[in-house]
Design a protein around this motif. Structure first.
Motif, PDB file in Angstrom:
ATOM      1  N   ASN A 122       0.774  -1.207   0.180  1.00  0.00           N
ATOM      2  CA  ASN A 122      -0.038  -0.229   0.305  1.00  0.00           C
ATOM      3  C   ASN A 122       1.032   1.311   0.103  1.00  0.00           C
ATOM      4  N   ARG A 123       2.043   1.208   0.746  1.00  0.00           N
ATOM      5  CA  ARG A 123       2.827   2.286   0.891  1.00  0.00           C
ATOM      6  C   ARG A 123       3.525   2.591  -0.667  1.00  0.00           C
ATOM      7  N   GLN A 124       3.872   1.541  -1.311  1.00  0.00           N
ATOM      8  CA  GLN A 124       4.428   1.741  -2.320  1.00  0.00           C
ATOM      9  C   GLN A 124       3.437   2.171  -3.579  1.00  0.00           C
ATOM     10  N   LYS A 125       2.366   1.758  -3.387  1.00  0.00           N
ATOM     11  CA  LYS A 125       1.225   2.069  -4.287  1.00  0.00           C
ATOM     12  C   LYS A 125       1.162   3.871  -4.092  1.00  0.00           C
ATOM     13  N   GLN A 126       1.038   4.036  -2.813  1.00  0.00           N
ATOM     14  CA  GLN A 126       0.743   5.374  -2.352  1.00  0.00           C
ATOM     15  C   GLN A 126       1.680   6.491  -2.702  1.00  0.00           C
ATOM     16  N   TYR A 127       2.944   6.112  -2.198  1.00  0.00           N
ATOM     17  CA  TYR A 127       4.243   7.007  -2.070  1.00  0.00           C
ATOM     18  C   TYR A 127       5.312   6.510  -2.988  1.00  0.00           C
ATOM     19  N   GLY A 128       5.145   5.415  -3.543  1.00  0.00           N
ATOM     20  CA  GLY A 128       6.292   4.848  -4.423  1.00  0.00           C
ATOM     21  C   GLY A 128       7.527   4.357  -3.687  1.00  0.00           C
ATOM     22  N   SER A 129       7.399   4.141  -2.302  1.00  0.00           N
ATOM     23  CA  SER A 129       8.491   3.638  -1.378  1.00  0.00           C
ATOM     24  C   SER A 129       8.099   2.622  -0.445  1.00  0.00           C
ATOM     25  N   VAL A 130       8.776   1.870   0.122  1.00  0.00           N
ATOM     26  CA  VAL A 130       8.507   0.916   1.122  1.00  0.00           C
ATOM     27  C   VAL A 130       9.421   1.175   2.225  1.00  0.00           C
ATOM     28  N   ASP A 131      10.317   2.160   2.349  1.00  0.00           N
ATOM     29  CA  ASP A 131      11.082   2.514   3.437  1.00  0.00           C
ATOM     30  C   ASP A 131       9.963   2.761   4.814  1.00  0.00           C
ATOM     31  N   GLY A 132      10.698   2.489   5.895  1.00  0.00           N
ATOM     32  CA  GLY A 132       9.965   2.872   6.998  1.00  0.00           C
ATOM     33  C   GLY A 132       9.346   1.717   7.682  1.00  0.00           C
ATOM     34  N   ILE A 133       9.443   0.331   7.312  1.00  0.00           N
ATOM     35  CA  ILE A 133       8.848  -0.772   8.183  1.00  0.00           C
ATOM     36  C   ILE A 133       9.962  -1.705   8.347  1.00  0.00           C
TER      37      ILE A 133
END
Length: 133
Positions: A122-133
């Motif tokens: 979901n983050r990747q779709k929303q922000y184009g990034s998967v950082d932070g988890i």
């Protein structure tokens, strides 16, 4: 008091600023933490501490069960697995057998890992990034 304890302040801010998905992930992680604490306490013969930790893990599973929207078929399947994990914790607590805790931990770990992937997607779709988890 949270004002005098920077760690408590950080924890409070984390909960207050997290998304519902992140809060669910925190619940899974908390449940796993309490199961591990219960196992460690059992190994060390601290039965009262074991009981308290396992009851905290059970409370988290109960909360996860209560928040399921069972109008979706997958939620009904999840409910069955939560009930099974909870029964494993009860059995392990009564019988003082950490093998039951391992079974519950395995189920919750699967849920946590899957949930973490959902958040990342979901983050990747929303922000184009998967950082932070």
């Amino acid at each position: 008091m949270a004002i005098n304890n920077p760690y408590a302040t950080y924890q409070n801010n984390s909960v207050n600023t997290s998304t519902p998905g992140e809060l669910t992930l925190m619940l899974y992680n908390g449940c796993l933490k309490f199961i591990e604490q219960g196992k460690r306490a059992l190994e060390e013969g601290r039965i009262e501490e074991k009981n308290k930790s396992i009851q905290k893990a059970q409370a988290i599973i109960s909360e996860l069960m209560l928040t399921l929207d069972t109008s979706y078929p997958v939620a009904k399947n999840m409910l069955v697995l939560y009930e099974f994990a909870n029964s494993r914790l009860i059995d392990g607590n009564i019988k003082n057998d950490s093998a039951f805790f391992d079974e519950a931990s395995s189920i919750i770990t699967e849920f946590r890992d899957t949930w973490k992937q959902v958040i990342q997607i979901n983050r990747q779709k929303q922000y184009g990034s998967v950082d932070g988890i």
